[in-house]
Design an enzyme around this catalytic site. Sequence first.
Site, PDB file in Angstrom:
ATOM      1  N   PHE A 104     -77.485  30.036   3.714  1.00  0.00           N
ATOM      2  CA  PHE A 104     -76.257  29.412   3.228  1.00  0.00           C
ATOM      3  C   PHE A 104     -75.696  30.247   2.085  1.00  0.00           C
ATOM      4  O   PHE A 104     -76.423  30.649   1.186  1.00  0.00           O
ATOM      5  CB  PHE A 104     -76.559  28.004   2.719  1.00  0.00           C
ATOM      6  CG  PHE A 104     -75.383  27.310   2.134  1.00  0.00           C
ATOM      7  CD1 PHE A 104     -74.531  26.581   2.948  1.00  0.00           C
ATOM      8  CD2 PHE A 104     -75.104  27.383   0.777  1.00  0.00           C
ATOM      9  CE1 PHE A 104     -73.431  25.939   2.410  1.00  0.00           C
ATOM     10  CE2 PHE A 104     -73.997  26.750   0.246  1.00  0.00           C
ATOM     11  CZ  PHE A 104     -73.164  26.025   1.061  1.00  0.00           C
ATOM     12  N   LYS A 149     -63.649  28.131 -11.015  1.00  0.00           N
ATOM     13  CA  LYS A 149     -63.815  27.134 -12.075  1.00  0.00           C
ATOM     14  C   LYS A 149     -63.648  27.805 -13.434  1.00  0.00           C
ATOM     15  O   LYS A 149     -62.935  27.312 -14.308  1.00  0.00           O
ATOM     16  CB  LYS A 149     -65.200  26.499 -11.986  1.00  0.00           C
ATOM     17  CG  LYS A 149     -65.395  25.562 -10.814  1.00  0.00           C
ATOM     18  CD  LYS A 149     -66.760  24.897 -10.892  1.00  0.00           C
ATOM     19  CE  LYS A 149     -66.949  23.920  -9.725  1.00  0.00           C
ATOM     20  NZ  LYS A 149     -68.223  23.210  -9.810  1.00  0.00           N
ATOM     21  N   ASP A 182     -67.305  18.763 -13.122  1.00  0.00           N
ATOM     22  CA  ASP A 182     -67.839  18.972 -11.796  1.00  0.00           C
ATOM     23  C   ASP A 182     -67.961  17.580 -11.158  1.00  0.00           C
ATOM     24  O   ASP A 182     -67.888  16.576 -11.849  1.00  0.00           O
ATOM     25  CB  ASP A 182     -69.207  19.624 -11.957  1.00  0.00           C
ATOM     26  CG  ASP A 182     -69.916  19.798 -10.650  1.00  0.00           C
ATOM     27  OD1 ASP A 182     -69.247  20.185  -9.694  1.00  0.00           O
ATOM     28  OD2 ASP A 182     -71.127  19.551 -10.597  1.00  0.00           O
ATOM     29  N   THR A 225     -64.369  20.731  -7.931  1.00  0.00           N
ATOM     30  CA  THR A 225     -65.531  20.492  -7.098  1.00  0.00           C
ATOM     31  C   THR A 225     -65.543  21.431  -5.908  1.00  0.00           C
ATOM     32  O   THR A 225     -64.514  21.932  -5.468  1.00  0.00           O
ATOM     33  CB  THR A 225     -65.554  19.033  -6.600  1.00  0.00           C
ATOM     34  OG1 THR A 225     -66.595  18.911  -5.666  1.00  0.00           O
ATOM     35  CG2 THR A 225     -64.240  18.635  -5.984  1.00  0.00           C
ATOM     36  N   GLY A 226     -66.720  21.664  -5.424  1.00  0.00           N
ATOM     37  CA  GLY A 226     -66.848  22.487  -4.226  1.00  0.00           C
ATOM     38  C   GLY A 226     -66.705  21.651  -2.977  1.00  0.00           C
ATOM     39  O   GLY A 226     -66.678  22.161  -1.873  1.00  0.00           O
ATOM     40  N   GLU A 248     -80.175  18.538   2.182  1.00  0.00           N
ATOM     41  CA  GLU A 248     -81.233  18.814   3.144  1.00  0.00           C
ATOM     42  C   GLU A 248     -82.350  17.795   3.016  1.00  0.00           C
ATOM     43  O   GLU A 248     -82.895  17.311   4.009  1.00  0.00           O
ATOM     44  CB  GLU A 248     -81.780  20.224   2.920  1.00  0.00           C
ATOM     45  CG  GLU A 248     -80.781  21.294   3.303  1.00  0.00           C
ATOM     46  CD  GLU A 248     -81.362  22.692   3.188  1.00  0.00           C
ATOM     47  OE1 GLU A 248     -82.452  22.839   2.613  1.00  0.00           O
ATOM     48  OE2 GLU A 248     -80.717  23.627   3.696  1.00  0.00           O
ATOM     49  N   ASP A 259     -71.925  25.648 -12.047  1.00  0.00           N
ATOM     50  CA  ASP A 259     -71.055  25.288 -13.169  1.00  0.00           C
ATOM     51  C   ASP A 259     -71.294  26.164 -14.394  1.00  0.00           C
ATOM     52  O   ASP A 259     -70.590  26.051 -15.387  1.00  0.00           O
ATOM     53  CB  ASP A 259     -71.285  23.827 -13.566  1.00  0.00           C
ATOM     54  CG  ASP A 259     -71.107  22.896 -12.407  1.00  0.00           C
ATOM     55  OD1 ASP A 259     -70.118  23.064 -11.681  1.00  0.00           O
ATOM     56  OD2 ASP A 259     -71.949  22.014 -12.212  1.00  0.00           O
ATOM     57  N   THR A 316     -70.263  16.635  -8.091  1.00  0.00           N
ATOM     58  CA  THR A 316     -71.594  16.285  -7.625  1.00  0.00           C
ATOM     59  C   THR A 316     -72.613  16.413  -8.749  1.00  0.00           C
ATOM     60  O   THR A 316     -72.712  17.463  -9.368  1.00  0.00           O
ATOM     61  CB  THR A 316     -72.003  17.202  -6.473  1.00  0.00           C
ATOM     62  OG1 THR A 316     -70.913  17.275  -5.578  1.00  0.00           O
ATOM     63  CG2 THR A 316     -73.220  16.694  -5.774  1.00  0.00           C
TER      64      THR A 316
END
Lengths: 1105, 348
Positions: free
Chosen positions: A499, A732, A380, A635-636, A458, A755, A382
């Site tokens: 979200f 993934k 991953d 990764t997203g 955020e 993940d 982040t």
Amino acid sequence: MKRFVYINDESYQNDYCDNRISNTKYTLLNFLPKNLWEQFRRFMNQYFLLIACLQLWSLITPVNPASTWGPLIFIFAVSATKEAWDDYNRYISDKQANEKEVWIVKNGTRKHIQAQDIRVGNIVWIRENEEVPCDLVLIGTSDSQGICHVETAALDGEIDLKTRVIPSTCVGLDCEQLHKIKGVIECPNPDKDIRRLDANIRLFPPFIDNDICPLTISNTLLQSCYLRNTEWACGVAVYTGNETKLGMSRGVPEPKLTAMDAMIDKLTGAIFLFQIAVVLVLGSAGNVWKDTEARKQWYVKYDDDEPWYQICVIPLRFELLCSIMIPISIKVSLDFVKSLYAKFIDWDEEMYDHETDTPAHAANTAISEDLGQVEYILTDKTGTLTENKMIFRRCCIGGTFYGNESGDALRDVELLNAVANSSPHVIKFLTVMTLCNTVIPIKSSSGAILYKAQSQDEDALVNAASNLHMVLVNKNGNNAEIHFNGRVVQYEILDILEFTSDRKRMSVVVLDCESGKIFLLSKGADEAIIPCAYSGQRIKTFVDAVDKYAQLGLRTLCLGWRELETEEYLEWSRSFKEANSALVDREWKVAEVCQKLEHSLEILGVSAIEDRLQVGVPETIEILRQSGINFWMLTGDKQSTAIQIALLCNLISSEPKGQLLYINGRTEDEVVRSLERVLLTMRITTSEPKELAFVVDGCALEIILSRYNEAFTELAVLSKTAICCRVTPSQKAQLVKLLKSCDYRTLAIGDGGNDVRMIQQADIGVGISGREGLQAARAADYSIGKFRFLKRLILVHGRYSYNRTAFLSQYSFYKSLLICFIQILFSFLSGIAGTSLFNSVSLMAYNVFYTSIPVLTTVLDKDLSEKTVMQNPEILLYCQAGRLLNPSTFAGWFGRSLYHALVVFLITIHAYANEKSEMEELSMVALSGSICLQAFVVTLEMNSLTFVQFLAIWGNFMAFYIINFFISSIPSAGMYTIMFRLCRQLTYWVTLLLISGVGMGPVLALKYFRYTYKPSAINILQKAERSFGPMYTLVNLESQLRSDMENTNISFSTTPVKNKASVYEPLLSDSPISSRRTLAASSFDIFQPAQSRNTSSYPRNIKAN
Amino acid sequence: MNGQAAGSSSGGSGDGGAAPRRNTRKPKYSKFTQQELPACKPILTPKWVISVFVLVGVIFVPIGLVSLMASRKVVEIVDRYDDACVPPNTTDKLAYIQNPTISKNCTRTLTVPKDMDAPIFVYYQLDNFYQNHRRYVKSRSDTQLRDASKANDTSTCDPESVANGTAIVPCGLIAWSTFNDTYGFVHNSKNLTVDKKDISWKSDREHKFGSDVFPKNFQKGPLIGGKTLDPNIPLSQQEDLIVWMRTAALPTFRKLYGRIHTDLKKGDSITVALENNYNTYSFSGKKKLVLSTSTWLGGKNDFLGLAYLTVGGLCFFLAFAFTLLYLIKPRKLGDNNYLSWNRNPAGR
């Protein structure tokens, strides 16, 4: 399909389970049968049971049945005790939870009962800091706004506080009313989705009218959460006991099997077949000999007419004699060393992260060897490669770039000026930053405001805004209070459009309390926001800004807003409410409705947030890639950011050295064309010294994975590096599955909830206990504090574990085969009738004591120092390719055991011939000879000897004599006085010395010869370590391990091998594939367990077929 | 008001969330847990390996010489008599040996090849006799032999456990087939006494064979195997039986018959009067009479000496070969250039 929960209604009898939690696997009654049943599901155990049962037939048993029953019962008892102990602990903790006192409402009054007596429909009261006993629908809190805060760490590992609100119908009920409340909750049957509850509540008169009120997950208190910052809360139990969300998600994960275990199983199978062959050959030979010779021997007195089953008596006897070929001790030994490997990981100081106070932890104790055989790492980005510590760095507001010079927008004078001048664009931008989120401000005792945020982005935005004097001071229910330049602004938050990973954006609808205007504030990924811009807005600057920031490796978010007409909002609000109370497909319906509002936005600007790389990431990746491990980054994040990070951390090289191949496109045709192009380039350029990597995004991946799996598999096999961006958690997992299906060992590493699926899917899952909570670390087999520990985990722990298990398992077979071969040889001198040379006690003790204990100290063996391994990571290839445990090394051990059996047997029968050939004596001489050889073999095969090993090996040798002296002093024992008698004979010692000399001489000579003149890379490094100490001369690390092969295979240089030039060639050329796939092709090279044949020059894509 | 009630009502059990945190979770250091125990790493250097081989050679050759000399010092007379003791014109040897009416007496003359010092051991040797056969070796009852009260403990003795309805003592195939040839020696027309005392193991006499256990119902079955036992002598004194029941592990074996406490001179001739009772003809086994002296090594056995000499010699040879190889083709210890991935320049 649905359940109807009648609130606080005693008369309504439901048959839902009570709140008794039970995590135990067994009960007192079913423990024995269930546990035995589970243990006997293993082939090996079935085999041993069959053997043990056959031994009960005294006609065929060569030895006392105890020699098998003893160890078998011991091994079973050990496993059963461990299970029982674990289960008992679970029972105790369940009991504690079940007997916890809770308050419920009964007959209109509050009562104290035990947690296990809660029934569905009861109203449960909880105080601050108490644990929620079952899944509740919130109906009242101490807060006048009807909100409360919970900590869900036990559920999902996230440590931030989450806000829970009571459903609108229940707002304003006081305690008296809550005692009398009646109603019905309509909710789905229990499931394990902790992020979702699609239910309705309807209160009965006299409370409110018959209005149906939707319930979501934010109206619930789930089992095992803690109530925080709220004096009390009460709710209706909807799911209880093992039917709660937590209870449902509790599952036994499927046990993972290492490549090594699979290999050991295969070898066991091979030995089993060999055993059957031996039994058949010797059995029929025995029957023939019996009919031709033994009948003439009057003293054996065979009957002329014998029962029909006599024909199988001799084969069965041999089956029992040979049953020790499969060592009964191997499972126990392996379990023991494996748990020690895991402990070594837990204990490792160098994998302890000071910053977060987290030591490494091996949750799965069974798969350490696999760490040494990893071929693909899927990581991953982040939080795994980066620190996940977001810092607001730059922004572009209304076309003006801030923070470009200093690299820190917060210190950019221009921006500060704009803020001071209340530039309208900037204010709008800051308002969105402050309000468009789910952050909860908490005032600490000192007056400072702390933000609790679920998302690091955020958090960064709100903090940055507060630094720019737009401070979110308070968020109380739906009201938000903002201080800006000394002014207090009140907003009412009307709706939150949450979200989701599909929508990739979130919005809030707020009401400006001063002006009464309603605004839609949105933020999200560029491709989710920019298309929503109102027609006519010039979006080019923003697109440029996004590109520019992405190239710097920054995470970008686009911010937008729109003023809403009151009517428009009201109309929309109705449909939103409707969608929110839908029981079916709620998520999809909500998304649909949200879409209706999120359009014609005014794009305010782009924020750029920096996520720094963790310390040591580039070095770690460099070393691991040198060791032949391929990296895929999943990764997203967006493509350009991902590529930038990949460049920064050495995953890919920039242009002249490396090349990126893009697979993209919106439509199926485009994707296919680009995939074919990439594949073609890959095939062609494999001969150039260029690092190729392909980049694919989630959209294209979706199409490819669903329809062009084969082509993509080929690509995956050809490519050593890949970057997959914008991928969803399930993609993934799909990618991991794809690599696994190509027979690669995969390791997935990640830190967040997204993940988890990939971690569970991979052969090895590694979780980083990071800022996104412990969810990943909990699901993982190993959890570490920082990415950089991965290299130590793999290169040191994985490699050592592999080496040690390789030795241990092969040695276990060697020693069992040795004793078995002696028995077989003896049968040729005993009329092929299946006589056992050794007595029962010796046979039992041989496997369980004499030979098991010394070899266990192999857990301390280190072939190379950790430093050397780190400096020469290429050495991992030996593990990856399975060089130390494969059919040919096994053949070496097989040959060695045959040779040693011959040595022991021939020398014994010649030295103890004629008048000395007494059975008991001769058998003890042979046994001592075997034990002696064992001790020498273990000593010789250990690479490093600590005092523990010396003690175990030679102490064990002493123990052999002590045990036998003891048995020899029991008059009723068969071997009474034998050992004393032998030890007084000079011949005995002379024979032992001869056995050791003849047995070990050739082994030593061959080992030395190989070591000096055909050394493996390990040998060379061992010698280097010795001669230079730690090596400071950093060697030229262009890895070309392939040349190992050139030594042995001259023709190789003329064979055209396509992949020759690529850096990771070694993996390809003498790949594990060849050894793994061609089990049958085993050359018989005795005494050479450490080297495998180097004949294979398979191109890498052999797996793709 | 009501909130207060809820707050104060549930006793002190509600603080489960605040788990006590330790100061640090750092693993404790110890050499074991960090896998840093001091270790010696033996490396197979030429020097080390060559000296090991030389050392082994140096130890093995003298041992070989001593063993060989010891073995050569043993004087041994071996005389095969199974064929010779059958009357020359007998066609069916089996019928001959199974016929109890024919006298089985036989006379053999032996010449002493070298001086033999007392004690001289008298062995009988059987070839191709499988005392280690699975069916045979198990057919005995140790409890019955030891304990008079366990006479009926014959379950393991099949097929020789019961005769005429009562238990046999000693039961089993081994006892049943006890060797029953006898030897008498005449030397210089004087009878040589064969000492048959203490030919069995002392531990057997004392602990394995009971002094109150008497043969009973022995050799009373339809088939007579070997020796018959005197029912008035306890088993612990039936030494021939005790010797026989120490089963041999190999199909060729010698068992002690007795000792002669007279020195024999070179060239002496000994007349043996033997009773050829035991049937080895059915399975073409050989019977031999052996007279032998003894040394620290036991009887005559060249194997150990020769093996030691061979191994010692091979060690010297290997040491020499390795030295030669080392001189011709020296390998520098730990040259990184031998590392395969260093040997090839990049970009090939």
